[in-house]
Design an enzyme around this catalytic site. Structure first.
Site, mmCIF file in Angstrom:
data_model
loop_
_atom_site.group_PDB
_atom_site.id
_atom_site.type_symbol
_atom_site.label_atom_id
_atom_site.label_comp_id
_atom_site.label_asym_id
_atom_site.label_seq_id
_atom_site.Cartn_x
_atom_site.Cartn_y
_atom_site.Cartn_z
ATOM 1 N N CYS A 85 0.849 -1.177 -0.127
ATOM 2 C CA CYS A 85 0.008 0.102 -0.087
ATOM 3 C C CYS A 85 0.899 1.032 -0.129
ATOM 4 O O CYS A 85 1.801 1.403 -0.900
ATOM 5 C CB CYS A 85 -0.821 -0.068 1.027
ATOM 6 S SG CYS A 85 -2.373 1.206 0.923
ATOM 7 N N HIS B 161 -3.730 -4.755 -0.433
ATOM 8 C CA HIS B 161 -3.637 -5.319 1.243
ATOM 9 C C HIS B 161 -3.583 -6.657 1.012
ATOM 10 O O HIS B 161 -4.725 -7.302 0.955
ATOM 11 C CB HIS B 161 -4.287 -4.623 2.092
ATOM 12 C CG HIS B 161 -3.974 -3.306 2.601
ATOM 13 N ND1 HIS B 161 -3.087 -3.003 3.299
ATOM 14 C CD2 HIS B 161 -4.543 -2.313 2.088
ATOM 15 C CE1 HIS B 161 -3.137 -1.742 3.564
ATOM 16 N NE2 HIS B 161 -3.936 -1.184 2.844
ATOM 17 N N GLU C 47 -2.934 -8.720 2.986
ATOM 18 C CA GLU C 47 -3.264 -9.321 4.538
ATOM 19 C C GLU C 47 -4.741 -9.264 4.651
ATOM 20 O O GLU C 47 -5.239 -9.706 5.759
ATOM 21 C CB GLU C 47 -2.454 -8.671 5.712
ATOM 22 C CG GLU C 47 -2.934 -7.280 5.920
ATOM 23 C CD GLU C 47 -2.191 -6.011 5.068
ATOM 24 O OE1 GLU C 47 -2.446 -4.951 5.335
ATOM 25 O OE2 GLU C 47 -1.622 -6.499 3.946
#
Length: 204
Positions: free
Chosen positions: A79, A185, A187
């Site tokens: 990001c 992202h 995650e």
């Protein structure tokens, strides 16, 4: 061991948990000695470019990231961390980046056209410009990942590994040798994101 750089910005412990889910050891650290001893480095980041670049510089970690990149260590910016890898950002002024990936960070508003919200938040498909890249080892074209951003990487040349369509083609991932970046992202991107992190851990 993977070092997730802690310089005061980023979703650090969610990232650490994601690596744990794929069986990889990851530590959150701002200690230069630990970062140097790591096999791989993650540069996270959320918020404004100027603030993040200043915090990285004040922690003395900007030079360390460049050093580790020159040493050939695999580095993944996520990001805002990806945006910091570029030459500069035009987010609320002009601010210098790490110049590890060619390109600049610009506002998406003029290019996406009317009717689309900024920031771009949500799931979008990955359009792989280099489908054979090892980061995409477990990924199929069209797999979706989660984005949260108002600015994007432009003028990146052949460093672009993937794009996404949001009113225009926006840079989704970049790479040059051992330095890589994801605008999205991993995650927060479910099994697809975990597979991208897994592929990053396996790169040689």
């Amino acid at each position: 061991m993977i070092a997730i750089i802690d310089y005061g910005v980023g979703n650090l412990f969610s990232l650490q948990s994601s690596f744990g889910m794929i069986g990889a050891e990851a530590v959150v650290t701002g200690d230069p000695a630990v970062i140097r001893s790591a096999d791989r480095v993650i540069l996270p980041g959320v918020g404004a470019f100027e603030d993040a670049a200043r915090k990285l510089r004040e922690a003395g970690l900007d030079g360390l990231v460049r050093e580790q990149a020159r040493a050939g260590k695999y580095i993944l910016g996520i990001c805002l961390g990806m945006q910091l890898l570029f030459d500069r950002s035009y987010e609320f002024g002009c601010h210098e980046g790490l110049s590890l990936i060619p390109g600049e960070v610009v506002d998406m508003t003029p290019v996406i056209g009317p009717g689309l919200k900024v920031p771009h938040i949500g799931w979008n498909a990955l359009l792989l410009t280099k489908p054979g890249h090892p980061l995409w080892k477990y990924i199929r074209p069209g797999d979706c990942v989660y984005f949260v951003h108002s600015f994007y990487g432009a003028n990146c040349g052949d460093a672009v590994l993937a794009e996404t369509e949001y009113g225009a083609m926006l840079t989704a991932a970049v790479g040059r040798d051992n330095v890589l970046g994801c605008q999205f992202h991993p995650e927060k991107s479910g099994p697809v994101g975990l597979n991208i992190l897994r592929a990053f851990c396996e790169m040689r």
